[in-house]
Write a protein that holds these residues in place. Structure first.
Motif, PDB file in Angstrom:
ATOM      1  N   THR A   1       0.859  -1.179   0.000  1.00  0.00           N
ATOM      2  CA  THR A   1       0.000   0.000   0.000  1.00  0.00           C
ATOM      3  C   THR A   1       0.895   1.228   0.000  1.00  0.00           C
ATOM      4  N   TYR A   2       0.700   2.094  -0.997  1.00  0.00           N
ATOM      5  CA  TYR A   2       1.475   3.333  -1.060  1.00  0.00           C
ATOM      6  C   TYR A   2       1.000   4.286   0.029  1.00  0.00           C
TER       7      TYR A   2
ATOM      8  N   SER B   1       3.645 -10.530  -9.909  1.00  0.00           N
ATOM      9  CA  SER B   1       3.532  -9.234  -9.245  1.00  0.00           C
ATOM     10  C   SER B   1       2.886  -8.245 -10.203  1.00  0.00           C
ATOM     11  N   GLY B   2       2.373  -7.154  -9.643  1.00  0.00           N
ATOM     12  CA  GLY B   2       1.791  -6.112 -10.474  1.00  0.00           C
ATOM     13  C   GLY B   2       1.133  -5.038  -9.645  1.00  0.00           C
ATOM     14  N   ARG B   3       0.682  -4.008 -10.353  1.00  0.00           N
ATOM     15  CA  ARG B   3       0.023  -2.873  -9.713  1.00  0.00           C
ATOM     16  C   ARG B   3      -1.408  -3.204  -9.327  1.00  0.00           C
TER      17      ARG B   3
ATOM     18  N   GLY C   1      -1.179   0.735  -4.820  1.00  0.00           N
ATOM     19  CA  GLY C   1      -0.136  -0.156  -4.315  1.00  0.00           C
ATOM     20  C   GLY C   1       0.106  -1.259  -5.302  1.00  0.00           C
ATOM     21  N   GLY C   2       0.623  -2.368  -4.806  1.00  0.00           N
ATOM     22  CA  GLY C   2       0.917  -3.506  -5.660  1.00  0.00           C
ATOM     23  C   GLY C   2       0.656  -4.808  -4.932  1.00  0.00           C
ATOM     24  N   VAL C   3       0.773  -5.897  -5.688  1.00  0.00           N
ATOM     25  CA  VAL C   3       0.577  -7.238  -5.136  1.00  0.00           C
ATOM     26  C   VAL C   3       1.722  -8.116  -5.637  1.00  0.00           C
TER      27      VAL C   3
END
Length: 96
Positions: free
Chosen positions: A7-8, A38-40, A46-48
C-alpha cells in the motif's frame, strides 16, 4: 504461498522515482525463485506480489529491503495461504 499487498503511503511521484530500484529488487527475487507474480493494484494504490511458501521471517526480511518500504513510501501486509483448488493449467500453484 504468500500474498503480499503493498500500500502506497506517499505520493505517486515519490513511488515513480523509486520504480527502477523496485524493479531491480523484484527481478532479483524472481531469479531466486521466491516471487512468482507481481503487479500494480487497480486503481493504483499499491501492488501485489505472489511468493512461494517457505520461511515467513525470511520473506519479511526481504520485504524490508524493497526500496518502496525501505524509503517509507509503502507498507506491506503478508497473508499466507495454502491453495487447495486451482483453475485448469494453474495446478502448479498447489505445489508451491
Amino acid at each position: 504461498m504468500f500474498i503480499i499487498s503493498l500500500t502506497y503511503i506517499r505520493p505517486l511521484e515519490e513511488i515513480d522515482a523509486l520504480m527502477a530500484k523496485h524493479v531491480v529488487w523484484l527481478k532479483k527475487h524472481y531469479k531466486s525463485g521466491l516471487f512468482i507474480a507481481s503487479g500494480r493494484q487497480v486503481p493504483r494504490r499499491g501492488g501485489v506480489i505472489l511468493a512461494r511458501s517457505g520461511d515467513r521471517s525470511a520473506l519479511e526480511a526481504i520485504l524490508v529491503q524493497d526500496p518502496f518500504i525501505k524509503s517509507g513510501c509503502a507498507r506491506a501486509e503478508v497473508v499466507e495461504f495454502s491453495p487447495s483448488m486451482t483453475a485448469p493449467g494453474a495446478e502448479v500453484l498447489k505445489e508451491l
